[in-house]
Design a protein around this motif. Structure first.
Motif, PDB file in Angstrom:
ATOM      1  N   ARG A 289       0.810  -1.216   0.000  1.00  0.00           N
ATOM      2  CA  ARG A 289       0.000   0.000   0.000  1.00  0.00           C
ATOM      3  C   ARG A 289       0.841   1.263   0.000  1.00  0.00           C
ATOM      4  NH1 ARG A 289      -4.975  -1.238   4.257  1.00  0.00           N
ATOM      5  NH2 ARG A 289      -5.926  -2.960   3.059  1.00  0.00           N
ATOM      6  N   ASP A 290       2.032   1.181   0.604  1.00  0.00           N
ATOM      7  CA  ASP A 290       2.879   2.372   0.657  1.00  0.00           C
ATOM      8  C   ASP A 290       3.686   2.557  -0.619  1.00  0.00           C
ATOM      9  OD1 ASP A 290       4.489   0.200   0.993  1.00  0.00           O
ATOM     10  OD2 ASP A 290       5.580   0.964   2.742  1.00  0.00           O
ATOM     11  N   LYS A 292       6.258   1.093  -1.921  1.00  0.00           N
ATOM     12  CA  LYS A 292       7.709   1.119  -1.742  1.00  0.00           C
ATOM     13  C   LYS A 292       8.382   0.513  -2.965  1.00  0.00           C
ATOM     14  CE  LYS A 292      11.372  -0.697   1.231  1.00  0.00           C
ATOM     15  NZ  LYS A 292      11.675  -1.580   2.381  1.00  0.00           N
TER      16      LYS A 292
END
Length: 686
Positions: A289-290, A292
């Motif tokens: 979700r982030d 990365k």
């Protein structure tokens, strides 16, 4: 050939202006590699890569076609692309899937505009590039002139790898400058021999230049060349390969695809100079979700990561997705995660494609290209990854369609059938977009140009059995007012029994653009009872949907209810709603109504030589030039503000203005008042 490794794979895209011979070259390569038993011809509709009925009818490629062959212990995935500008989205997808590109040039016509576009696109993808000057068999073929036209137009270092032996009907083959030998082609057979005596001086000079180019790509080779003034053939190949793979050098070869002359040396060049997938950086990948950023290694044992770059939707076989595997191994009878859609997908079969021929494979390693049938949720630009992962690859930036028309079924009962067929066509082409324009009540289809639209219409008819017709896309004009007006709207009806009575006084005032509609109640003393106020507002809002000039939506108007009257028996919500509508028609008509048109912010990218033509044309379209600035590649970016009504045919017009070397994009900016003389004509037409 034994088991293929990632290092043994080459992914190559054929690009060119239309008609340079990509499909014929694909056919000759597949024949020489033993993948097909006979040479097909475009004119006969018998080639491997142009198998779609529309391609056979038109004698041009309309979609990118994936083929593959084995050559000298390497597997090569070769993609034959359309050359016509309308199908640039197909080229964009295939370039993303590949590690190298071969630009074809017609030996008679030399450099042509679309070649420049595709060359730049390949450079933007950091692909290694080769050039094949084709049609050396044709009358008036001129290798040197074609090469000069390339060098005058394309950025980057272009180096001859070969010198042709003869041209036109006297074309016999080529001289390999690295090995200093002749390669004579006769009926598909290639014979090696010495350099002809009358060409030795020319070959020596060309080889010296090529040797210098090879040395400049490697410090050790450069030191040796400076000290000994010579490099061996193997050393030259090493330096040239390094230059091509790093992108600073492009090698030029030549031949005749149609007569299968000097095609095998090009196949050798693919193996020698195009990087393997593990020699190239992988695209940006993001996890979780982030989002990365994570590594995406070209390692068959790593977690699976693949990108779908092309989708085919067929009414009989269903959906077929083509994917480039960037990491890991994809296996048949497995489950993967479509991380773009957040859906699990079951993979039943995997196909290695050669045109329309499907070869079942049990697994596909990273670096390879594979076709996956019958995935329920997957489309172009979706990432497929290991079931336990959530990795999304950087998407392909497909061009935005710039040509729009309206479409409707010829039979009203076919509306749903048309909608379904259009959705299928849109699934397989990211540059074909469908939308419902609520303001004009039209279904609008958008593409890169009129030829692409024609092809879609033919597919609707022959592939899906839908009869449809095109209409001109209506412009979503709006109406507003330029001054205030206070009017009475009175509705009184007696027809025996209970009547109808509603009476309002409303002031209409112009608002700033984008304000929409505002309603204010200034009734004091109950001249209009409270229970009827919402009906007044509703009547006004509904009336706004159809202005007084040409029936277009009215916008940016404030309506203030000041006064009115009612009847204790005959008044009703409906009566006050009708009275408000009457007040709107009367008040707007007295408040200097004007017609508004949508204005686009347009960016046009053209060579400097055509900038004057473009600016003059935009000015003639009532456009305002906002600015100009040069780009790094010698083009000029022109920014302008232009009415949408003037841009209906711009995709076609710009090709003529800039001789095929221009492109443009646009976005909605605002609404502006239409000049009165033009507004009068529009109102009269409507």
């Amino acid at each position: 050939m034994g088991k293929t490794t990632t290092a043994d794979i080459r992914n190559v895209s054929l690009i060119s202006h239309g008609g340079a011979g990509k499909t014929s070259l694909t056919e000759a390569i597949l024949f020489d590699a033993g993948s097909i038993e006979r040479l097909g011809r475009v004119d006969d509709g018998s080639t491997t890569s142009d198998y779609d009925p529309e391609e056979i009818k038109r004698h041009i490629s309309l979609t990118s076609t994936i083929t593959h062959f084995n050559w000298k212990d390497h597997k090569v995935n070769l993609i034959d692309n359309p050359g016509y500008a309308d199908f640039i989205g197909e080229v964009k997808g295939s370039l993303r899937a590949c590690d190298g590109a071969i630009l074809l040039i017609d030996a008679v016509n030399g450099f042509e505009p679309q070649a420049e576009t595709y060359w730049k696109m390949a450079g933007d993808e950091n692909l290694s590039r080769l050039v094949f000057i084709n049609k050396m068999d044709k009358e008036n073929a001129d290798f040197d002139k074609a090469l000069a036209s390339l060098r005058a137009s394309l950025k980057g270092s272009l180096m001859q790898l070969q010198i042709p032996i003869g041209s036109g009907k006297d074309f016999k083959g080529v001289i390999d400058l690295v090995k200093e030998e002749s390669l004579i082609s006769d009926k598909g057979k290639m014979t090696k021999g010495p350099v002809p005596g009358d060409m030795q001086e020319k070959v020596a000079e060309a080889r010296r230049i090529l040797m210098e180019a090879a040395a400049e790509n490697d410090e050790e080779l450069l030191d040796k060349y400076l000290s000994e003034e010579s490099l061996s053939g193997d050393e030259m190949l090493l330096g040239l390969a390094k230059g091509v793979k790093e992108g600073g050098l492009a090698l030029v070869l030549c031949g005749s695809a149609l007569f299968n002359q000097a095609v095998e040396p090009l196949m050798d060049a693919i193996v020698n100079f195009v990087p393997s997938p593990n020699e190239r950086p992988t695209p940006a990948a993001f996890e979780g979700r982030d989002k990365k950023e994570v590594a995406c290694d070209a390692d068959p044992s790593a977690p699976l990561v693949a990108l779908v770059f092309k989708t085919i939707s067929d009414p009989y076989i269903g959906r077929l997705n083509f994917a480039r595997i960037y990491s890991g191994t994809m296996r048949a009878s497995s489950t993967v995660n479509n991380s773009t859609q957040d859906k699990k997908e079951k993979i039943g079969h995997l196909f290695a494609m050669c045109g329309k021929e499907q070869g079942d494979v049990s697994e596909t390693i990273c670096g390879d290209i594979v076709a996956i049938p019958k995935l329920a949720q997957t489309h172009s630009n979706d990432t497929l990854c290991d079931e336990s992962k959530d990795i999304v690859l950087e998407k392909i930036d497909f061009p935005t369609p710039v040509y729009s028309v309206a479409i409707e079924s010829k039979t009203k009962g076919d509306d749903e059938k048309l909608s379904t067929a259009l959705s299928k066509l849109a699934e397989e082409d990211p540059t074909f977009v469908i939308r419902r324009d609520n303001e004009t009540s039209q279904t609008v289809i958008s593409a890169m140009g009129n030829v692409q639209i024609e092809v879609k219409m033919d597919k609707l008819n022959h592939k899906y059995g839908v009869q449809a017709e095109l209409k001109e896309k209506k412009i979503a004009y709006k109406e507003t007012i330029r001054k205030s007006a206070r009017v009475q709207g009175k509705y009184k009806k007696q027809s025996g029994g209970r009547g109808q009575y509603g009476d309002v006084w409303v002031e209409f005032q112009p608002l700033a653009q984008g304000s929409g509609f505002e309603f204010e109640n200034k009734i004091f003393g109950g001249s209009v009872p409270k229970q009827y106020i919402p009906a007044v507002e509703k009547g006004l809002r509904e009336a706004m949907a159809e202005g007084v000039l040409a029936g277009h939506e009215a916008v940016d108007i404030k309506a203030t209810l000041h006064d009115g009257s009612f009847h204790p028996v005959d008044s009703s919500e409906m009566a006050f709603k009708i009275a408000a509508s009457m007040a709107f028609k009367k008040g707007v008509a007295e408040a200097s109504p004007v017609l508004l048109e949508p204005i686009l912010n347009v960016e046009v990218l053209v060579p400097e030589a055509y900038m004057g033509n473009v600016i003059g044309d935009l000015n003639s379209k009532r456009g305002r030039i906002l600015g100009m600035e040069p780009t790094e590649d010698g083009f000029e970016l022109v920014r302008a503000s232009v009415p949408e009504a003037e841009m209906k045919r711009y995709a076609t017009e710009l090709r003529s203005l800039a001789h095929g070397r221009g492109s443009f994009s646009f976005e909605f900016a605002r609404y502006e008042e239409v000049p009165k003389d033009l507004a009068d004509r529009i109102v009269e037409e409507i």
